[in-house]
Design a protein around this motif. Structure first.
Motif, PDB file in Angstrom:
ATOM      1  N   GLY A 383       0.839  -1.191   0.000  1.00 13.57           N
ATOM      2  CA  GLY A 383       0.000   0.000   0.000  1.00 13.57           C
ATOM      3  C   GLY A 383       0.872   1.237   0.000  1.00 13.57           C
ATOM      4  N   GLU A 384       0.266   2.383  -0.192  1.00 11.10           N
ATOM      5  CA  GLU A 384       1.005   3.634  -0.210  1.00 11.10           C
ATOM      6  C   GLU A 384       1.500   3.985   1.188  1.00 11.10           C
ATOM      7  OE1 GLU A 384      -1.722   6.406  -1.878  1.00 11.10           O
ATOM      8  OE2 GLU A 384      -1.757   5.448  -3.859  1.00 11.10           O
ATOM      9  N   VAL A 387      -0.649   4.285   5.134  1.00  9.67           N
ATOM     10  CA  VAL A 387      -1.946   3.602   5.139  1.00  9.67           C
ATOM     11  C   VAL A 387      -2.119   2.679   6.352  1.00  9.67           C
ATOM     12  CG1 VAL A 387      -2.136   3.712   2.638  1.00  9.67           C
ATOM     13  CG2 VAL A 387      -1.110   1.686   3.701  1.00  9.67           C
ATOM     14  N   LYS A 389       0.528   0.180   7.386  1.00  9.99           N
ATOM     15  CA  LYS A 389       1.294  -1.070   7.328  1.00  9.99           C
ATOM     16  C   LYS A 389       2.215  -1.200   8.544  1.00  9.99           C
ATOM     17  CE  LYS A 389       3.269  -0.156   3.392  1.00  9.99           C
ATOM     18  NZ  LYS A 389       2.760   1.220   3.221  1.00  9.99           N
ATOM     19  N   VAL A 557      -3.701  -5.744   0.494  1.00  9.40           N
ATOM     20  CA  VAL A 557      -3.583  -4.354   0.052  1.00  9.40           C
ATOM     21  C   VAL A 557      -4.322  -3.465   1.057  1.00  9.40           C
ATOM     22  CG1 VAL A 557      -3.966  -2.711  -1.818  1.00  9.40           C
ATOM     23  CG2 VAL A 557      -3.559  -5.128  -2.341  1.00  9.40           C
ATOM     24  N   ASP A 559      -5.346   0.529   2.512  1.00 10.61           N
ATOM     25  CA  ASP A 559      -5.554   1.921   2.132  1.00 10.61           C
ATOM     26  C   ASP A 559      -6.351   2.604   3.235  1.00 10.61           C
ATOM     27  OD1 ASP A 559      -5.353   4.143   0.327  1.00 10.61           O
ATOM     28  OD2 ASP A 559      -7.487   3.866  -0.117  1.00 10.61           O
ATOM     29  N   LYS A 560      -5.807   3.703   3.753  1.00 10.47           N
ATOM     30  CA  LYS A 560      -6.475   4.506   4.784  1.00 10.47           C
ATOM     31  C   LYS A 560      -6.862   3.669   6.004  1.00 10.47           C
ATOM     32  CE  LYS A 560      -8.274   7.804   1.414  1.00 10.47           C
ATOM     33  NZ  LYS A 560      -9.479   8.432   0.811  1.00 10.47           N
ATOM     34  N   ILE A 564      -8.351  -3.395   1.692  1.00  8.52           N
ATOM     35  CA  ILE A 564      -9.301  -3.192   0.582  1.00  8.52           C
ATOM     36  C   ILE A 564      -9.239  -4.323  -0.447  1.00  8.52           C
ATOM     37  CG2 ILE A 564      -9.342  -0.688   0.846  1.00  8.52           C
ATOM     38  CD1 ILE A 564      -7.416  -0.529  -1.561  1.00  8.52           C
ATOM     39  N   LYS A 578      -6.716  -1.736  -7.027  1.00  6.34           N
ATOM     40  CA  LYS A 578      -5.619  -0.918  -6.499  1.00  6.34           C
ATOM     41  C   LYS A 578      -4.258  -1.580  -6.735  1.00  6.34           C
ATOM     42  CE  LYS A 578      -4.011   2.523  -3.918  1.00  6.34           C
ATOM     43  NZ  LYS A 578      -4.137   3.937  -4.284  1.00  6.34           N
ATOM     44  N   TYR A 579      -4.177  -2.875  -6.447  1.00  4.88           N
ATOM     45  CA  TYR A 579      -2.915  -3.586  -6.619  1.00  4.88           C
ATOM     46  C   TYR A 579      -2.507  -3.578  -8.092  1.00  4.88           C
ATOM     47  CZ  TYR A 579       0.560  -7.339  -6.633  1.00  4.88           C
ATOM     48  OH  TYR A 579       1.714  -8.069  -6.800  1.00  4.88           O
TER      49      TYR A 579
END
Length: 592
Positions: A383-384, A387, A389, A557, A559-560, A564, A578-579
């Protein structure tokens, strides 16, 4: 009804004294012998010695008797400094080093026993800075001060007893003078402690600037960017603020110091006049008695002054002690969880259910997160940035506890495990690997104590054959304290991190960007070795390079703060979500 505070709570200075009570018994006994026996005796002898000499001359005892008195006195005056010299050189200096070490170790143990959530708290660091810089120093001051107070009190008792038979009014004036001066010192010391508290913040900032100029981490930026100008500006600004604080308190401190001096001169003048009047009126029998009174008055005044000065220093030291022991008041719920069960051998299963977590003073929230990891499964979390991790890693290490939801390991609540025993079975490779100014062998053996042979084998296995020889095992990592220390590249440092987690089996292995500093070929070899060595270990790999996670059993994955997507690489690519988008954007960098 309020609970009464204990003596230790009201007088934390006694807690500063405590390490010395548990120190070397010979040192403790020798120090008390000096201050409580030898010093009071000598101070009293100094007062009565001249009287004995004068009286012997008046009574025409002869030279022999006078010489005898002088020799006995000088012998007694010689014994104490000789004793003190031997004691300080052979016992005291060594004992002080030992006690300082014990205090520092106690502080370090408290740091480890304090919950991780305080690490980002500036107040925690201010208290830590205060305790690490002040406790040992102030403990020694407390030990010496309390001994001196007792010694001074015994001297005062002996002098008051002597003067009470000759001139009680002198005692009264001396005590009143000391009380008035004490008021001034109370005010002064209180202000002094407040000033120290304000200066601490500036001192911490200034030390930070000092550190920038000698740490290798900042050397390039100092020379190649405008960092120097910005640091100098920050330095001069902080220095100016420190000067303003000193100026603010300087005027008030000056007033009380002048007050103390004026009170002293006024009352001491009155004492001299009173003694002279008594001599004129015939209340003092002879010159020998006059000399004894004047010496006793002078010594009593010094002793009262010293006593109240010591007393006020004690009040000031007590205020320091209150601030010092604030550090020990941090509640630690996680790090004290040492009574729970120990995880079973073998790979862990992990079940996260409806987990919610947020940091204080932060907008980030992890909300209703659910994740099941089978024992022995290899998963990747991608993930970005920001987020959640790394936050999830910290929760699995139980550096934090979730505000809601649960984490089960092998079917049991994570909170039911002995936290230290649990962490012993969790291996971690962080993105930023720290090397310590210890031997190469000690840097490898952070999780276990391997033999030299096993460490050499592990180094070779991890692609560090150039370090895998007996001579280098004892070499120091970094050159901070050793000119012959070993310097490694970023990729070699990450291989050291890998070597650490291959020294023993773990129930759970967490890899946070563990190969980010490696080139593609090295990264491939690194990943292949890791997969082979962790076949039977539950493994969580956090990665930004998605090429390193293609062969994982499952990819998560985020996100926020939420999950997701999840599945294998092929499954996620088919979802076109997303991935898929992240993978395609990275792949474009390698396609012309």
């Amino acid at each position: 009804m309020k609970n009464k505070k204990s003596i230790a709570e009201r007088l934390p200075i006694l807690k500063l004294y405590e390490p010395y009570l548990h120190s070397n018994k010979i040192f403790l006994f020798g120090t008390l012998l000096l201050w409580i026996v030898f010093v009071p005796i000598i101070r009293f002898l100094v007062v009565i010695f001249p009287q004995n000499i004068v009286q012997a001359l008046v009574d025409e005892k002869g030279v022999k008797q006078v010489v005898k008195i002088v020799l006995v006195f000088q012998l007694l005056m010689t014994v104490i400094p000789v004793y003190e010299s031997f004691f300080n050189s052979l016992i005291r200096d060594k004992a002080l080093v030992q006690i300082d070490g014990q205090i520092k170790e106690h502080i370090y143990r408290k740091v480890i026993a304090t919950d991780y959530r305080y690490v980002d708290d500036p107040d925690y660091y201010e208290k830590y800075t205060w305790v690490i810089e002040k406790q040992s120093e102030k403990s020694q001051e407390a030990f010496e001060l309390i001994n001196e107070i007792v010694s001074c009190f015994l001297v005062i008792v002996s002098l008051v007893t002597l003067l009470a038979t000759i001139s009680p009014w002198v005692i009264l004036l001396a005590v009143i003078a000391s009380l008035f001066r004490m008021i001034g010192f109370v005010k002064y010391n209180k202000i002094d402690v407040e000033e120290d508290g304000e200066l601490l913040k500036s001192d911490r900032k200034l030390k930070y600037f000092h550190r920038i100029f000698y740490m290798k981490d900042f050397a390039q930026d100092l020379r190649c960017t405008n960092l120097f100008k910005k640091i100098i500006y920050g330095f001069t600004t902080e220095l100016s603020q420190k000067e303003d604080v000193i100026k603010k308190y300087g005027k008030i401190k000056c007033f009380w110091l002048v007050y103390v001096d004026l009170v002293y001169r006024l009352f001491y003048t009155g004492i001299i006049i009173l003694v002279v009047m008594q001599f004129i009126n015939g209340n003092i029998a002879n010159a020998a008695e006059y000399i004894t009174i004047m010496l006793a008055v002078d010594r009593l005044d010094d002793s009262l002054y010293s006593f109240f000065t010591l007393f006020q220093n004690g009040i000031k030291l007590n205020d320091y002690a209150k601030r010092i022991f604030k550090f020990y008041e941090y509640p630690s719920l996680i790090e004290k969880s040492n009574q729970g069960s120990v995880p079973d051998q073998g790979p862990f299963s992990v079940d996260i259910t409806h987990l919610t977590f947020s940091y204080s003073n932060s907008a980030f929230t992890m909300s209703d997160l659910n994740l099941h990891i089978k024992a022995g499964e290899h998963i990747a979390i991608v993930g970005e940035n920001g987020v959640g991790k790394s936050t999830l890693v910290k929760l699995l290490l139980r550096l934090y506890d979730p505000s809601q939801g649960s984490i089960l390991v092998n079917g049991k609540q994570l909170t039911n495990y002995n936290v230290k025993k649990y962490r012993e079975k969790v291996g971690v490779v962080f993105q930023d690997t720290n090397l310590y100014s210890l031997s190469l062998k000690d840097n490898i053996n952070l999780y276990s104590d391997q033999s030299d042979k096993d460490v050499l084998s592990t180094l070779a296995e991890c692609g560090l054959s150039n370090l895998a020889n007996q001579e280098k095992l004892t070499k120091t990592m970094t050159r901070e304290f050793d000119d012959n220390g070993i310097i490694l590249s970023g990729g070699q440092v990450q291989r050291i991190a890998l070597a650490r987690v291959l020294t023993k089996p773990f129930g759970l292995l967490i890899l946070d960007e563990a190969s980010s500093a490696l080139d593609p070929i090295s990264e491939y070899q690194f990943t292949k070795l890791l997969m082979e060595k962790t076949k039977n270990t539950t493994t969580i790999s956090i990665a930004h390079r998605l090429s390193t996670v293609r062969d994982m059993d499952r990819i998560i994955v985020m996100d926020k703060g939420r999950i997701i997507e999840e599945g294998t690489h092929d499954e996620l690519m088919e979802k076109n979500g997303k991935y898929y988008d992240m993978f395609k954007k990275q792949a474009e960098k390698y396609v012309k």
